[in-house]
Design an enzyme around this catalytic site. Structure first.
Site, mmCIF file in Angstrom:
data_model
loop_
_atom_site.group_PDB
_atom_site.id
_atom_site.type_symbol
_atom_site.label_atom_id
_atom_site.label_comp_id
_atom_site.label_asym_id
_atom_site.label_seq_id
_atom_site.Cartn_x
_atom_site.Cartn_y
_atom_site.Cartn_z
ATOM 1 N N HIS A 187 -39.976 108.660 -25.384
ATOM 2 C CA HIS A 187 -39.829 107.659 -23.753
ATOM 3 C C HIS A 187 -39.517 107.487 -22.987
ATOM 4 C CE1 HIS A 187 -38.055 105.607 -27.279
ATOM 5 N NE2 HIS A 187 -37.578 104.501 -26.145
ATOM 6 N N ASP A 205 -43.186 96.872 -22.988
ATOM 7 C CA ASP A 205 -41.795 96.465 -24.171
ATOM 8 C C ASP A 205 -42.429 94.994 -24.757
ATOM 9 O OD1 ASP A 205 -39.032 98.455 -24.767
ATOM 10 O OD2 ASP A 205 -39.153 96.674 -25.572
ATOM 11 N N ASN A 239 -33.564 107.366 -24.132
ATOM 12 C CA ASN A 239 -32.166 107.197 -25.262
ATOM 13 C C ASN A 239 -33.099 108.180 -26.189
ATOM 14 O OD1 ASN A 239 -31.039 104.950 -24.084
ATOM 15 N ND2 ASN A 239 -33.030 103.499 -25.807
ATOM 16 N N HIS A 257 -37.901 104.433 -20.432
ATOM 17 C CA HIS A 257 -38.020 102.801 -19.814
ATOM 18 C C HIS A 257 -37.987 102.470 -18.844
ATOM 19 C CE1 HIS A 257 -35.750 101.578 -24.059
ATOM 20 N NE2 HIS A 257 -35.814 102.738 -24.340
ATOM 21 N N GLU A 287 -33.958 104.714 -31.151
ATOM 22 C CA GLU A 287 -34.607 103.342 -32.117
ATOM 23 C C GLU A 287 -35.589 104.098 -32.295
ATOM 24 O OE1 GLU A 287 -34.778 99.332 -31.177
ATOM 25 O OE2 GLU A 287 -33.099 99.328 -30.181
ATOM 26 N N VAL A 288 -37.287 104.286 -31.601
ATOM 27 C CA VAL A 288 -38.444 104.913 -31.569
ATOM 28 C C VAL A 288 -38.272 106.514 -31.541
ATOM 29 C CG1 VAL A 288 -40.647 105.004 -31.345
ATOM 30 C CG2 VAL A 288 -38.812 102.591 -31.299
HETATM 31 P P1 AMP Z 1 -35.092 103.027 -27.559
HETATM 32 O O1 AMP Z 1 -33.836 102.320 -28.481
HETATM 33 O O2 AMP Z 1 -35.000 103.794 -26.212
HETATM 34 O O3 AMP Z 1 -35.621 104.269 -28.759
HETATM 35 O O4 AMP Z 1 -35.854 102.321 -27.235
HETATM 36 C C1 AMP Z 1 -37.329 101.666 -28.002
HETATM 37 C C2 AMP Z 1 -37.959 100.442 -27.597
HETATM 38 O O5 AMP Z 1 -39.238 100.141 -28.130
HETATM 39 C C3 AMP Z 1 -36.780 98.945 -27.488
HETATM 40 O O6 AMP Z 1 -37.025 99.029 -26.703
HETATM 41 C C4 AMP Z 1 -37.922 98.095 -28.687
HETATM 42 O O7 AMP Z 1 -38.109 97.213 -28.035
HETATM 43 C C5 AMP Z 1 -39.273 98.709 -27.945
HETATM 44 N N1 AMP Z 1 -40.541 98.358 -28.926
HETATM 45 C C6 AMP Z 1 -40.392 98.531 -30.271
HETATM 46 N N2 AMP Z 1 -42.074 98.085 -31.060
HETATM 47 C C7 AMP Z 1 -42.202 97.919 -30.391
HETATM 48 C C8 AMP Z 1 -44.213 98.103 -29.785
HETATM 49 N N3 AMP Z 1 -44.424 97.711 -30.631
HETATM 50 N N4 AMP Z 1 -44.858 97.890 -28.244
HETATM 51 C C9 AMP Z 1 -43.945 97.780 -27.323
HETATM 52 N N5 AMP Z 1 -42.433 97.997 -27.284
HETATM 53 C C10 AMP Z 1 -41.504 98.352 -28.664
#
Ligand code: AMP
Length: 116
Positions: A103, A32, A90, A105, A98-99
């Site tokens: 995924h 991350d 999440n 974690h 967020e993404v």
């Molecule tokens: P979520 O809130 O579960 O969608 O988590 C998304 C995660 O992606 C967060 O912990 C961010 O820190 C991580 N993240 C965002 N952009 C990148 C990236 N380019 N490389 C690695 N991790 C990322």
């Protein structure tokens, strides 16, 4: 609809770099970029899945099994089995995802604080 331009889709296309831990036909694991624990690694499936439910409802059984085996392989590579770790996925608005690419974690490497 799956967003082809999300940051993890770009990582899968090698359009942006990542610090890789493990990769096979089913999944990619990488650190991350904004770690929330001493060890913080993300595991993503190779296919275009938005969330846990989207993945389980749409992926082939082989791909689901392959993903979870890759997750275990990542835990083994990180040597977290003995000391323990936490898995989080999440999902959606209330999950504060967020993404929009499914995924998991992996958090560990230290005694983690309460979950919320
Ligand atoms: P979520 O809130 O579960 O969608 O988590 C998304 C995660 O992606 C967060 O912990 C961010 O820190 C991580 N993240 C965002 N952009 C990148 C990236 N380019 N490389 C690695 N991790 C990322």
């Amino acid at each position: 609809m799956y967003d082809d331009n999300n940051v993890f889709a770009k990582i899968l296309k090698d359009a942006i770099p990542c610090k890789k831990v493990y990769e096979d036909d089913f999944a990619l694991s990488f650190y991350d970029a904004f770690p929330k624990a001493q060890t913080h690694v993300l595991v993503i499936p190779k296919g275009p899945y938005i969330s846990y439910c989207h993945f389980l409802e749409n992926a082939q059984e082989e791909d689901i099994l392959g993903f979870y085996k890759a997750l275990k392989k990542t835990v083994d590579i990180l040597n977290l089995k003995g000391s323990g770790f936490r898995l989080i996925s999440n999902s959606g608005i209330n999950g504060s995802q967020e993404v929009p690419h499914f995924h998991v974690h992996i958090l560990g490497g230290e005694k983690l604080k309460p979950m919320i």
